[in-house]
Motif scaffolding. Structure first.
Motif, PDB file in Angstrom:
ATOM      1  N   ASP A   4       0.839  -1.148   0.017  1.00 40.20           N
ATOM      2  CA  ASP A   4      -0.002   0.135  -0.016  1.00 40.20           C
ATOM      3  C   ASP A   4       0.895   1.207   0.102  1.00 40.20           C
ATOM      4  O   ASP A   4       0.453   2.170   0.682  1.00 40.20           O
ATOM      5  N   PHE A   5       1.906   1.188  -0.539  1.00 41.19           N
ATOM      6  CA  PHE A   5       2.980   2.289  -0.575  1.00 41.19           C
ATOM      7  C   PHE A   5       3.294   2.492  -2.121  1.00 41.19           C
ATOM      8  O   PHE A   5       4.211   1.744  -2.468  1.00 41.19           O
ATOM      9  N   SER A  13       5.014  12.711  -5.999  1.00 39.03           N
ATOM     10  CA  SER A  13       4.255  13.500  -5.128  1.00 39.03           C
ATOM     11  C   SER A  13       3.205  12.924  -4.139  1.00 39.03           C
ATOM     12  O   SER A  13       3.264  12.777  -3.041  1.00 39.03           O
ATOM     13  N   GLN A  14       2.809  11.726  -4.598  1.00 37.59           N
ATOM     14  CA  GLN A  14       1.875  10.811  -3.803  1.00 37.59           C
ATOM     15  C   GLN A  14       2.993   9.855  -2.979  1.00 37.59           C
ATOM     16  O   GLN A  14       2.645   9.846  -1.773  1.00 37.59           O
ATOM     17  N   TRP A  15       3.823   9.518  -3.489  1.00 39.87           N
ATOM     18  CA  TRP A  15       4.862   8.698  -2.569  1.00 39.87           C
ATOM     19  C   TRP A  15       5.330   9.638  -1.524  1.00 39.87           C
ATOM     20  O   TRP A  15       5.495   9.177  -0.410  1.00 39.87           O
ATOM     21  N   TYR A  16       5.629  11.120  -1.796  1.00 40.14           N
ATOM     22  CA  TYR A  16       6.039  11.769  -0.706  1.00 40.14           C
ATOM     23  C   TYR A  16       5.233  11.877   0.546  1.00 40.14           C
ATOM     24  O   TYR A  16       5.468  11.854   1.655  1.00 40.14           O
ATOM     25  N   LYS A  22       3.052   7.618   6.818  1.00 38.46           N
ATOM     26  CA  LYS A  22       3.239   6.430   7.218  1.00 38.46           C
ATOM     27  C   LYS A  22       4.747   6.069   8.296  1.00 38.46           C
ATOM     28  O   LYS A  22       4.601   5.325   8.907  1.00 38.46           O
ATOM     29  N   ALA A  23       5.383   7.106   7.857  1.00 31.60           N
ATOM     30  CA  ALA A  23       6.757   7.240   8.841  1.00 31.60           C
ATOM     31  C   ALA A  23       6.575   7.922  10.086  1.00 31.60           C
ATOM     32  O   ALA A  23       7.494   8.093  10.635  1.00 31.60           O
ATOM     33  N   ASP A  24       5.327   8.483  10.034  1.00 32.15           N
ATOM     34  CA  ASP A  24       5.182   9.097  11.387  1.00 32.15           C
ATOM     35  C   ASP A  24       5.811  10.373  11.555  1.00 32.15           C
ATOM     36  O   ASP A  24       6.328  10.587  12.576  1.00 32.15           O
ATOM     37  N   LEU A  25       5.952  11.005  10.359  1.00 36.64           N
ATOM     38  CA  LEU A  25       6.786  12.381  10.301  1.00 36.64           C
ATOM     39  C   LEU A  25       5.637  13.665  10.754  1.00 36.64           C
ATOM     40  O   LEU A  25       6.123  14.320  11.895  1.00 36.64           O
ATOM     41  N   TYR A 352      11.181  -0.427  10.934  1.00 32.06           N
ATOM     42  CA  TYR A 352      12.376   0.121  11.061  1.00 32.06           C
ATOM     43  C   TYR A 352      13.002   0.483   9.744  1.00 32.06           C
ATOM     44  O   TYR A 352      13.669   1.560   9.584  1.00 32.06           O
ATOM     45  N   GLU A 353      12.678  -0.360   8.878  1.00 30.66           N
ATOM     46  CA  GLU A 353      13.109  -0.124   7.440  1.00 30.66           C
ATOM     47  C   GLU A 353      12.497   1.300   6.944  1.00 30.66           C
ATOM     48  O   GLU A 353      12.855   2.089   6.355  1.00 30.66           O
ATOM     49  N   PHE A 354      11.046   1.085   7.264  1.00 30.40           N
ATOM     50  CA  PHE A 354      10.066   2.319   6.760  1.00 30.40           C
ATOM     51  C   PHE A 354      10.367   3.600   7.299  1.00 30.40           C
ATOM     52  O   PHE A 354      10.296   4.565   6.776  1.00 30.40           O
ATOM     53  N   LYS A 355      10.947   3.359   8.510  1.00 29.83           N
ATOM     54  CA  LYS A 355      11.326   4.612   9.291  1.00 29.83           C
ATOM     55  C   LYS A 355      12.831   5.164   9.186  1.00 29.83           C
ATOM     56  O   LYS A 355      13.280   6.099   9.800  1.00 29.83           O
TER      57      LYS A 355
END
Ligand SMILES: [Zn+2]
Ligand SMILES: [Zn+2]
Lengths: 490, 490
Positions: A4-5, A13-16, A22-25, A352-355
């Motif tokens: 779902d990414f 732009s959507q990726w950003y 999703k990375a909780d930024l 952790y990979e995603f973050k």
């Protein structure tokens, strides 16, 4: 987590947007245009702040705090400044609420109207120079080297998390000097501070340059900037440093007695970077598996994940893991040991990979037997099995290596995406692929505007120490003495 | 410097105002009610922030950032909260300025009126709980332990630097829990964090207690506080920690699935300290010669002043001074070597005394001959001549000693100014002298109000772990089971 990414090639732009969420930024708040910076995103910003603050203090600056509010009339005191900033502002007109008579809630009390409206600072030159008037009498009071960490507001209708928000966090340096030369030296010094921070900490290469008159800060005689190239081929202005001349000193009547006792107007600079750097960081390194962080800005540099069945195995692994953790911490490395029993190792790996945690250490029963650990690096996804002996030094070197590798990758990317264009055809062709375009320009604002109109590309900067070279403007064919950097930009 | 400086006995309030200005801590800005925190004052605030932030993180909290703006309707969602905070607020009604047609400057664009007014946050419970709704689904998401460093605005007509300003800086913790017990434990833990900070870092003794219903935070079920006694006999509330029950969870519909899968409302706390602590710090230790700072919060802990004639002497002294400076710095002591040739030693002595630098080292030619230094401590004004040998350890001990001495002095002062009153006559008599009054109260808000009306004294708190004791209310004679602390307060 990475399912779902959206991938970068599908829709950058959507990726950003998905990555930031999703990375909780950060996330959009209920207030139009304002963001919530979530703990993980804020922890990265805190690391940026700490290093920048250290650099500011090392170059003799002190922090202070000035009011959030600016009287409306102040904005009009510097003629160019008002054109630039007295536009999309948050305006405070009243200072009291009261209960609605019909019990429907609270309403603005019409009796509590301010005599003069207050603007939420979009930048603080005016309120600060109004204050400096009281602080500066003599050359002995100079230079005055001050920085402020603050929130500012510029009303924006189309916002993007970190890149363009109505409220954002930043630092703004405001210095006062007795000579023009000293003020220019300060402006250039702070540009160097920003460039060094971008390159050494963010692992993001930047071009140092000056803006054309069109793109200058409202009220500046010269705007220096650092420009970075994002993965999608668009430029991002990562920091600016302005030589303000005597404009604000004249607008707010700030004079000093020089050594000969003569009254002179004070020379000024201002310089700033903002939470926009978070966007630059993301778009320089991250990939289709999520965030990638340079070790120097990663809140967690190393995560240790135990792989076990049953409490006995966990206890054994934890003993070794905690020993490694404290060895790493002795070296100043930030480590998280994730022994949560609510999640499986595979889930933790993905998280952790995603973050963007730079290094993951996994330890299972066989590792304990063999005295090994499995080490995975986020940047290249390489895994290797290492002996536990001397592990802290090995990880320390690995982190340095990752930091350098990210920087080198970004340098390579920029080189592959910087093009010379010597004709309008070439210019348009390169522009369609994205990247920096080095091209001749005839030096007129009209041509600059025309190119922007035709292509949306702007002159990002005239690089410092630019090589002089005879040439012809890509649009008009008029003579030019140097190339400048064009790009579409954030 | 201390000439033209009002003494405390002459006029305490004037002394305070002059001190804040002359010690370069803060000043009033051109915007009514807003202060400028000057570099030296801000450096002290930064030391406070650093230690508090360390303590928050050590107890598992993370920082985040929420919007400056709160939609007006949010304030009405929690019934008590709106009563407390929807009053003197800065209200944003428009988002654009435009040039006046008559060229007279900029005016508010009437076409840019917000549909719903935005309030500058006076505190952030509403916007944060509206955000938490999206973050909390399950017991696994709890506890949520978040802190924010931010500016807030509460419109004030009568302001005093640090003590009461329209805009101030603070931190606000906002936590979410799955049980009432855990939320209460958090509230109490953060009160302990504040108390420890006040006592160990500010060297300011505090009484921990709970507020009466009258004095509770708007929306809280219980407000815990720390109360300090200032030199003029008035109390100052130095920090508060609120148990909010489920009030905000209900107002913003924030529920979680418990382990059994049942939906429950979340339990909340909030807690904060602000730049008001700067006022408390000043009024706890400072004297008629200016600011007195506890070493743990002093931006400059030691200043070294050379006493010399001619460059040769200076060179010799500087050599020794710089050696001592680096020895002290190795111990983590912050040192300034002031070799400015524009000012005489006497001027420097007065300046650092006024700015509260805890230790001053003076070095002249004879000191170089004898291998000595002259050491003066700011708290007691004592001077002694010490051998340079092992000087870093001696100064380190001296700083510890000063920190403890300031705390002990403040403890002694509080003891000398805490009185038991067992009748109304005694109550009024003690109150006229200032200080804390420990007295019986019948437990009714009516009596509390009446006492406030008659004397301006309020119940500062019901101390935690209060000794139960039968008695009669000082005002009404009704039965009471414990004494509470009364005082006039800032
Ligand atoms: Zn540039
Ligand atoms: Zn209390």
């Amino acid at each position: 987590m990475a399912k779902d990414f959206t991938s970068r090639s599908e829709d950058y732009s959507q990726w950003y947007n998905e990555l930031v969420n999703k990375a909780d930024l950060a996330e959009h708040s209920a207030v139009r245009g304002c963001m919530v910076i979530k703990p993980y995103g804020y922890a990265i910003w805190e690391k940026m702040q700490a290093e920048l603050d250290r650099k500011f203090k090392a170059t003799g600056h002190q922090n202070a705090y000035f009011p959030l509010f600016i009287p409306k009339s102040y904005l009009s005191k510097e003629a160019d400044h008002v054109e630039g900033f007295a536009k999309e502002c948050a305006v405070v007109t009243h200072y009291r609420l009261k209960n609605a008579e019909d019990g429907s809630g609270v309403i603005v009390d019409p009796d509590a109207k301010l005599e003069e409206e207050l603007i939420i600072r979009p930048t603080s030159e005016t309120i600060i120079w109004n204050t400096y008037k009281g602080w500066i009498q003599s050359y002995r009071d100079l230079p005055l080297l001050i920085n402020q960490w603050a929130n500012v507001v510029r009303w924006e209708m189309r916002t993007r998390l970190f890149l363009r928000t109505a409220e954002f966090l930043w630092q703004e340096g405001h210095t006062a000097h007795s000579t023009k030369e000293e003020a220019i030296a300060e402006t250039e010094q702070m540009l160097d501070v920003y460039a060094e921070f971008a390159e050494k900490f963010m692992a993001m290469p930047v071009i140092k340059g000056v803006k054309t008159a069109n793109e200058r800060f409202a009220g500046a005689l010269e705007t220096y900037c650092i420009e970075a190239l994002m993965q999608d081929g668009k430029a991002l202005q990562a920091g600016t440093s302005h030589f303000l001349g005597q404009n604000f000193a004249k607008a707010f009547d700030v004079k000093f007695a020089n050594k000969e006792g003569k009254q002179e107007y004070v020379w000024a600079t201002s310089w700033g970077v903002s939470t926009r750097l978070m966007g630059a960081l993301i778009m320089t390194h991250s990939d289709d598996e999520g965030l990638v962080l340079p070790p120097k800005l990663a809140p967690i540099q190393v995560v240790i994940v135990p792989i076990y069945k049953g409490e006995e195995q966990l206890a054994l692994i934890s003993e070794h893991a905690n020993k490694i953790k404290s060895e790493l911490e002795t070296k100043g490395i930030s480590v998280k040991y994730d022994d949560r029993d609510t999640h499986k190792p595979g889930f933790k790996f993905a998280e952790y990979e995603f973050k963007g945690v730079p290094v993951r250490i996994a330890m299972g029963p066989r590792d304990i037997e063999n005295g090994t650990v499995e080490v995975a690096r986020r940047d290249t996804k390489e895994k290797e099995t290492l002996q536990q002996k001397d592990i802290a030094n090995k990880i320390d070197h690995l982190l340095t290596n990752i930091q350098e590798n990210l920087y080198q990758k970004a340098i390579d990317f920029r080189e592959e995406n910087t093009f010379k264009a010597d004709s309008w055809v070439e210019f348009e062709e390169h522009l369609s692929k994205g990247g920096f375009i080095s091209a001749h320009w005839d030096g007129t604002p009209e041509t600059e505007d025309k190119i922007k109109e035709l292509t949306k590309a702007t002159i990002r900067c005239i690089p410092l120490n630019n090589k002089l070279e005879e040439g012809k403007c890509v649009l008009t064919g008029s003579p030019s003495k140097q190339r400048v950097i064009f790009a579409k930009a954030y």
